[in-house]
Write a protein that holds these residues in place. Structure first.
Motif, short mmCIF file in Angstrom:
data_model
loop_
_atom_site.label_atom_id
_atom_site.label_comp_id
_atom_site.label_asym_id
_atom_site.label_seq_id
_atom_site.Cartn_x
_atom_site.Cartn_y
_atom_site.Cartn_z
N THR A 1 0.82 -1.22 0.00
CA THR A 1 0.00 0.00 0.00
C THR A 1 0.85 1.26 0.00
O THR A 1 0.49 2.26 -0.64
N ALA A 2 1.99 1.24 0.69
CA ALA A 2 2.89 2.40 0.66
C ALA A 2 3.45 2.61 -0.74
O ALA A 2 3.57 3.74 -1.22
N ALA A 3 3.77 1.51 -1.42
CA ALA A 3 4.29 1.60 -2.79
C ALA A 3 3.22 2.15 -3.73
O ALA A 3 3.52 2.92 -4.66
N LEU A 4 1.96 1.76 -3.51
CA LEU A 4 0.88 2.23 -4.37
C LEU A 4 0.78 3.75 -4.35
O LEU A 4 0.54 4.38 -5.39
N LEU A 5 0.97 4.34 -3.17
CA LEU A 5 0.86 5.80 -3.06
C LEU A 5 1.95 6.52 -3.86
O LEU A 5 1.78 7.68 -4.22
N LYS A 6 3.04 5.83 -4.16
CA LYS A 6 4.10 6.41 -4.98
C LYS A 6 3.89 6.11 -6.46
O LYS A 6 4.19 6.94 -7.32
#
Length: 217
Positions: free
Chosen positions: A151-156
């Motif tokens: 999910t953190a990667a998705l925000l990038k």
């Protein structure tokens, strides 16, 4: 709150310098292959049933083997046998070296010379034993870290409303807990789950040869 639960909070913090910020847990190649952001919760549930379950099981077994004075190289071999993608194995061992630094700094002590070649779940199992973390919590750590990494990667990669993504994480917590409960009683390398995810493995292999990428895996 138990010490084990506090350790879970410490080790699950994305600010811990373990190298996790370099990872997307397969999300970057998945998006390149056509997966859409709204499919991320389903992707995470698939991971929790397959590659993440294998890693959590390996961490629990590594903890038990370390507690019994056994050979963690046997756990490493069992994890590798259940991780057919060379790219995923190599990445798991890079993350293992990051967690080895955490272990040696926060819980110093003698470490097998072969430890630099061990994967993240095996090092986490050793760390859990040395730190006094219980089996269910180390499995929760693996599952929670996987969800938060994606999910953190998705925000990038594909910016979304951060609160929507936080809601996805909240909704997945029962799945993480169920997975952790299922593997928390494992004790031997033979008991580590063997659940394959051929598409995730193929994406990992493709990503490993991609030159323009934001994350290493």
């Amino acid at each position: 709150m138990s010490t084990s639960a506090l350790l879970l909070a410490l080790l699950g913090d994305a600010r811990l310098p373990s190298g996790g910020h370099t990872q997307s847990a397969g999300l970057e190649p998945a998006l390149r292959a056509g997966m859409t952001p709204d499919q991320v919760p389903a992707y995470l549930r698939a991971r929790l049933r397959t590659v993440t379950r294998v890693e959590a099981g390996a961490a629990v077994v590594a903890r038990a083997v370390a507690a019994g004075g056994g050979d963690l190289a046997e756990v490493e071999a069992a994890w590798a046998a259940r991780t057919p993608s060379q790219a995923l194995r190599a990445n798991g061992r890079r993350l293992g070296r990051g967690y080895l630094r955490v272990l040696q700094t926060l819980w110093p002590g003698p470490v097998d010379a072969r430890a630099r070649t061990w994967s993240r779940p095996v090092v986490l199992g050793l760390l859990a034993h040395r730190a006094g973390m219980d089996a269910a919590d180390v499995a929760r750590l693996v599952g929670y870290d996987d969800v938060q990494t994606v999910t953190a990667a998705l925000l990038k990669l594909e910016p979304q409303d951060p609160l929507l993504v936080a809601a996805w994480v909240k909704d997945l917590l029962p799945d993480v807990d169920a997975m952790a409960t299922q593997v928390s009683c494992l004790c031997t390398p033979e008991e580590i789950p063997a659940h394959g995810a051929p598409l995730i493995e193929r994406w990992a292999e493709t990503h490993d040869t991609t030159t323009e990428r934001l994350f290493s895996a």
